[in-house]
Design a protein around this motif. Structure first.
Motif, PDB file in Angstrom:
ATOM      1  N   PRO A  37       0.818  -1.217   0.000  1.00 40.05           N
ATOM      2  CA  PRO A  37       0.000   0.000   0.000  1.00 40.05           C
ATOM      3  C   PRO A  37       0.851   1.265   0.000  1.00 40.05           C
ATOM      4  O   PRO A  37       1.972   1.273   0.499  1.00 40.05           O
ATOM      5  N   ALA A  38       0.295   2.316  -0.560  1.00 42.26           N
ATOM      6  CA  ALA A  38       0.991   3.607  -0.603  1.00 42.26           C
ATOM      7  C   ALA A  38       0.501   4.501   0.528  1.00 42.26           C
ATOM      8  O   ALA A  38       0.109   5.648   0.330  1.00 42.26           O
ATOM      9  N   TRP A  39       0.519   3.951   1.740  1.00 42.32           N
ATOM     10  CA  TRP A  39       0.035   4.726   2.878  1.00 42.32           C
ATOM     11  C   TRP A  39       1.012   5.843   3.249  1.00 42.32           C
ATOM     12  O   TRP A  39       2.207   5.758   2.938  1.00 42.32           O
ATOM     13  N   PRO A  40       0.532   6.864   3.937  1.00 43.15           N
ATOM     14  CA  PRO A  40       1.416   7.949   4.378  1.00 43.15           C
ATOM     15  C   PRO A  40       2.324   7.503   5.520  1.00 43.15           C
ATOM     16  O   PRO A  40       2.117   6.439   6.117  1.00 43.15           O
ATOM     17  N   GLU A  41       3.313   8.336   5.817  1.00 44.20           N
ATOM     18  CA  GLU A  41       4.170   8.089   6.967  1.00 44.20           C
ATOM     19  C   GLU A  41       3.393   8.342   8.259  1.00 44.20           C
ATOM     20  O   GLU A  41       2.391   9.069   8.270  1.00 44.20           O
ATOM     21  N   ILE A  42       3.866   7.759   9.343  1.00 46.23           N
ATOM     22  CA  ILE A  42       3.239   7.981  10.652  1.00 46.23           C
ATOM     23  C   ILE A  42       3.167   9.463  10.975  1.00 46.23           C
ATOM     24  O   ILE A  42       2.144   9.962  11.466  1.00 46.23           O
ATOM     25  N   SER A  43       4.243  10.178  10.713  1.00 42.73           N
ATOM     26  CA  SER A  43       4.298  11.605  11.047  1.00 42.73           C
ATOM     27  C   SER A  43       3.202  12.395  10.335  1.00 42.73           C
ATOM     28  O   SER A  43       2.648  13.346  10.896  1.00 42.73           O
ATOM     29  N   GLU A  44       2.888  11.991   9.087  1.00 39.34           N
ATOM     30  CA  GLU A  44       1.820  12.673   8.351  1.00 39.34           C
ATOM     31  C   GLU A  44       0.474  12.452   9.022  1.00 39.34           C
ATOM     32  O   GLU A  44      -0.303  13.401   9.211  1.00 39.34           O
ATOM     33  N   ALA A  45       0.166  11.201   9.354  1.00 32.50           N
ATOM     34  CA  ALA A  45      -1.122  10.896   9.982  1.00 32.50           C
ATOM     35  C   ALA A  45      -1.263  11.621  11.316  1.00 32.50           C
ATOM     36  O   ALA A  45      -2.331  12.160  11.646  1.00 32.50           O
ATOM     37  N   VAL A  46      -0.197  11.645  12.095  1.00 29.85           N
ATOM     38  CA  VAL A  46      -0.229  12.353  13.378  1.00 29.85           C
ATOM     39  C   VAL A  46      -0.511  13.836  13.146  1.00 29.85           C
ATOM     40  O   VAL A  46      -1.325  14.452  13.860  1.00 29.85           O
TER      41      VAL A  46
END
Length: 278
Positions: A168-177
């Protein structure tokens, strides 16, 4: 007060409608319920409107469970108490939906190459108004007798490294936070004991999550062994994270239930410490 901060409806991979989830939460005497569907907030307007009609009070916490990517692992970040109507936040949620749709079509293509054709439309029908997930693909494979059960569907086709797996092309943790905090919410690391990583890597995850601005971590859910619960509580204190509890409820079953076995140790700071739950 019975608090459950992790639940799903059929708008992602849960089995119940928002109304059915609310009714079940009332039956289980839940006082505070977060609805945290995967990468969507579609259930929230219906759930909040329905709860407003009920005689028994129950606080609904608007939430979401964002999918993220970290060193090759899928890591889930809960957003609790988010302003889900925020326009920028909804744009980001829509982006996650687009990523899910692309991944679903790519999985269907791989299944077709493996000799199992036309899975996408059946999975889409099963998903109904909700996000299309690997669980819907697994249900189709079981229904077609391509596999005997969910476990085999993931082991043979849908699991990491298998024939129909799509990275999957999910975002980085930092982006979601960042997305969660900009929407006024609090970012919580979901079910840290369930990731297939060593203790060393779990500590690295907690360190990176904390450095990204994460505020809490789940330390209690119904299936968690007492020693694991205690260890996660120690980690929460070590990394300065507030403690959250959640059943990760998807459907009624033997091993999980809304509000069940979600106690917190007295020395932990709850994620809801500053919430107005009156």
């Amino acid at each position: 007060m019975k608090i459950d901060l992790h639940s799903h409806t059929y708008y992602s991979d849960g089995a119940l409608s928002p109304k059915e989830l609310i009714d079940r939460a009332h039956n289980m005497q839940v006082d505070v319920l977060a609805i945290t569907d995967h990468d969507t907030t579609a259930a929230l307007p219906e759930a909040l409107a329905y709860q407003a009609e009920q005689k028994r009070s129950m606080r609904i916490i608007p939430g979401i469970e964002f999918s993220t990517r970290w060193h090759g692992f899928d890591i889930h970040i809960l957003g609790l108490n988010v302003d889900y109507q925020n326009a920028v936040f909804q744009q980001r949620v829509a982006q996650q939906g687009e990523r899910r749709e692309l991944r679903a079509r790519q999985m269907a293509e791989k299944l077709a190459k493996a000799g199992i054709e036309d899975v996408y439309q059946q999975a889409k029908t099963l998903a109904g108004p909700g996000q299309l997930t690997r669980s819907h693909f697994a249900r189709v494979l079981v229904k077609r007798n391509a596999v005997k059960d969910f476990e085999q569907a993931f082991k043979r086709y849908l699991g990491k490294g298998k024939r129909a797996f799509v990275t999957p092309a999910w975002p980085e943790i930092s982006e979601a936070v960042e997305w969660i905090k900009e929407a006024g919410g609090e970012a919580v690391l979901a079910h840290p004991a369930r990731y297939d990583i060593t203790t060393k890597w779990l500590k690295r995850l907690l360190n990176d999550f904390t450095e990204a601005g994460g505020q809490g971590m789940e330390v209690s859910h119904p299936q968690l062994a007492a020693d694991t619960r205690k260890l996660l509580g120690e980690y929460a204190k070590d990394y300065g994270l507030r403690a959250s509890v959640g059943s990760d409820f998807h459907f009624p079953g033997r091993w999980t239930e809304l509000g069940k076995n979600l106690s917190l140790a007295d020395d932990l700071v709850p994620i809801w410490q500053h919430w107005n739950l009156a």
